[in-house]
Design a protein around this motif. Structure first.
Motif, short mmCIF file in Angstrom:
data_model
loop_
_atom_site.label_atom_id
_atom_site.label_comp_id
_atom_site.label_asym_id
_atom_site.label_seq_id
_atom_site.Cartn_x
_atom_site.Cartn_y
_atom_site.Cartn_z
N ALA A 1 0.83 -1.21 0.00
CA ALA A 1 0.00 0.00 0.00
C ALA A 1 0.86 1.25 0.00
O ALA A 1 0.61 2.20 -0.75
N MET A 2 1.89 1.27 0.85
CA MET A 2 2.76 2.44 0.92
C MET A 2 3.57 2.61 -0.36
O MET A 2 3.78 3.72 -0.85
N GLY A 3 4.05 1.49 -0.91
CA GLY A 3 4.78 1.58 -2.17
C GLY A 3 3.91 2.10 -3.30
O GLY A 3 4.35 2.94 -4.10
N SER A 4 2.68 1.60 -3.39
CA SER A 4 1.76 2.07 -4.43
C SER A 4 1.42 3.54 -4.24
O SER A 4 1.38 4.32 -5.21
N THR A 5 1.18 3.94 -2.99
CA THR A 5 0.84 5.33 -2.70
C THR A 5 1.96 6.27 -3.13
O THR A 5 1.71 7.36 -3.64
N LEU B 1 -6.07 15.18 -3.48
CA LEU B 1 -5.08 14.40 -4.21
C LEU B 1 -4.33 13.45 -3.28
O LEU B 1 -4.11 12.28 -3.62
N ALA B 2 -3.95 13.94 -2.10
CA ALA B 2 -3.24 13.09 -1.14
C ALA B 2 -4.12 11.93 -0.67
O ALA B 2 -3.68 10.78 -0.61
N ALA B 3 -5.39 12.25 -0.36
CA ALA B 3 -6.32 11.20 0.07
C ALA B 3 -6.57 10.20 -1.05
O ALA B 3 -6.65 8.98 -0.82
N GLY B 4 -6.69 10.69 -2.28
CA GLY B 4 -6.90 9.80 -3.42
C GLY B 4 -5.71 8.88 -3.64
O GLY B 4 -5.88 7.70 -3.97
N ALA C 1 -6.12 4.89 -3.41
CA ALA C 1 -5.75 4.05 -4.56
C ALA C 1 -4.67 3.05 -4.18
O ALA C 1 -4.70 1.89 -4.60
N GLY C 2 -3.70 3.49 -3.36
CA GLY C 2 -2.64 2.59 -2.92
C GLY C 2 -3.17 1.44 -2.09
O GLY C 2 -2.77 0.27 -2.29
N PHE C 3 -4.09 1.73 -1.17
CA PHE C 3 -4.65 0.68 -0.32
C PHE C 3 -5.58 -0.24 -1.11
O PHE C 3 -5.63 -1.45 -0.83
N MET C 4 -6.31 0.29 -2.05
CA MET C 4 -7.18 -0.56 -2.87
C MET C 4 -6.36 -1.56 -3.67
O MET C 4 -6.69 -2.75 -3.74
N ASN C 5 -5.28 -1.08 -4.29
CA ASN C 5 -4.42 -1.98 -5.05
C ASN C 5 -3.79 -3.03 -4.13
O ASN C 5 -3.75 -4.22 -4.47
N SER C 6 -3.32 -2.59 -2.97
CA SER C 6 -2.68 -3.51 -2.03
C SER C 6 -3.65 -4.55 -1.51
O SER C 6 -3.32 -5.74 -1.42
N LEU C 7 -4.86 -4.13 -1.18
CA LEU C 7 -5.86 -5.07 -0.66
C LEU C 7 -6.20 -6.13 -1.69
O LEU C 7 -6.29 -7.33 -1.37
N LEU D 1 -1.02 0.07 -13.88
CA LEU D 1 -1.86 1.10 -13.28
C LEU D 1 -1.10 1.91 -12.23
O LEU D 1 -1.23 3.13 -12.16
N VAL D 2 -0.33 1.22 -11.40
CA VAL D 2 0.32 1.88 -10.27
C VAL D 2 1.64 2.55 -10.66
O VAL D 2 1.99 3.60 -10.11
N ILE D 3 2.35 1.96 -11.62
CA ILE D 3 3.67 2.49 -11.97
C ILE D 3 3.61 3.30 -13.26
O ILE D 3 4.07 4.45 -13.31
N MET D 4 3.05 2.71 -14.31
CA MET D 4 3.13 3.35 -15.61
C MET D 4 2.21 4.55 -15.76
O MET D 4 2.57 5.55 -16.38
N LEU D 5 0.99 4.49 -15.20
CA LEU D 5 0.10 5.65 -15.32
C LEU D 5 0.67 6.90 -14.64
O LEU D 5 0.71 7.98 -15.25
#
Length: 311
Positions: free
Chosen positions: A106-110, A144-147, A151-157, A204-208
């Motif tokens: 989650a933290m890495g994605s965020t 933006l910060a909350a988003g 998004a990071g936690f959704m991907n991680s979950l 989604l997490v890296i390339m976008l």
């Protein structure tokens, strides 16, 4: 989580970085020092931004969030790694492993989403300076910060659930932490679907965010080149230099780790790359922003001056 995992797998054994005692002691000293620099450096950045009103701008707001994310990410893996350096049995309970993967991912994605948001902030500052305060208002920055966090936690979950629903036939993890790619190797079924999801998640997490960074800096470079004054060009580029350095490290390492072909890559190579991303990058972020940023250095001197006056 799969029923089989919850009842039949109570813990995992992490092989770590080395089996030699002398090497583990040396690594413990090295990574303890790096861990302390990471935590102290990032907390110092957060403290300076909180204490100095001149740093109450969108750019430094995002920097404080980035420092918070780095601290959380480091604390999800490094303390356990330090303990394991001095432990004969390097075990981690099943649910601690799940939590570790969830938080670290989650933290890495965020962080990637945050770097994209920071690139947009720099784009507005350089390309639309007269409207900067109007566009980058407080509500937008908070949104933006909350988003990014959501998004990071959704991907991680999602990744954590589909990883630990797999039937796991082995308990020995050839890694220093419960890392997703290492955990997939424990499954006794075909993991093609999971690998496809890793690729989709990586895009989604890296390339976008990477595309957003490239788009922003494309316009930034065009704007800087149109500035007639050499001093003006240096000043405009100076506001982006630190962010661009961090972006290059984070995106470069992540793309090499998660988006390269898996054929020919060894577990040791994956551990070294993951180690750089988990330990080195969070340590370098505050150093880059403080050493290369005059405003942060000035804020540090002002805060020190205030404390000296109080004495």
């Amino acid at each position: 989580m799969g029923r089989e995992n919850q009842t039949g797998m109570s813990e995992f054994i992490l092989l770590g970085l080395s089996s030699l005692w002398e090497t583990q002691v040396s690594l413990f000293v090295l990574f303890l020092a790096m861990y302390l620099v990471t935590v102290l450096g990032n907390f110092l950045i957060i403290l300076l931004i909180r204490l100095d009103s001149r740093l109450n701008t969108p750019m430094y707001f995002f920097l404080s969030v980035l420092s918070f994310v780095d601290v959380c990410y480091t604390n999800s893996t490094v303390p356990q790694m330090l303990v394991h350096f001095l432990s004969a049995r390097k075990s981690i309970p099943f649910y601690s492993c799940v939590l570790q993967l969830l938080i670290s991912l989650a933290m890495g994605s965020t962080e990637f989403f945050l770097l994209g948001a920071m690139a947009y902030d720099r784009y507005v500052a350089v390309c639309h300076p007269l409207h900067y305060t109007v566009i980058m208002h407080g509500e937008l920055c908070l949104g933006l910060a909350a988003g990014c966090l959501a998004a990071g936690f959704m991907n991680s979950l999602m990744q954590t659930i589909i990883t630990f629903q797999l039937p796991l036939c082995h308990k020995v993890v050839n890694h220093f932490a419960c890392e997703m790619l290492a955990m997939l190797k424990l499954a006794c079924v075909d993991t093609s679907f999971n690998k496809v999801m890793v690729a989709v998640s990586g895009f989604l997490v890296i390339m976008l965010p990477c595309f957003l960074v490239l788009f922003s800096y494309g316009h930034i470079v065009a704007t800087i080149l149109s500035i007639r004054s050499a001093q003006g060009r240096r000043k405009a580029f100076g506001t982006c230099a630190s962010h661009l350095t961090v972006v290059s490290m984070c995106f470069g390492t992540a793309i090499f780790t998660y988006l390269r072909p898996t054929a020919g890559s060894s577990a040791e190579q994956e551990k070294r790359v993951a180690l750089f991303y988990a330990v080195v990058t969070p340590m370098l972020n505050p150093l880059i922003y403080s050493l290369r940023n005059k405003e942060v250095r000035s804020a540090f001197r002002r805060v020190l001056g205030k404390f000296s006056e109080k004495r």
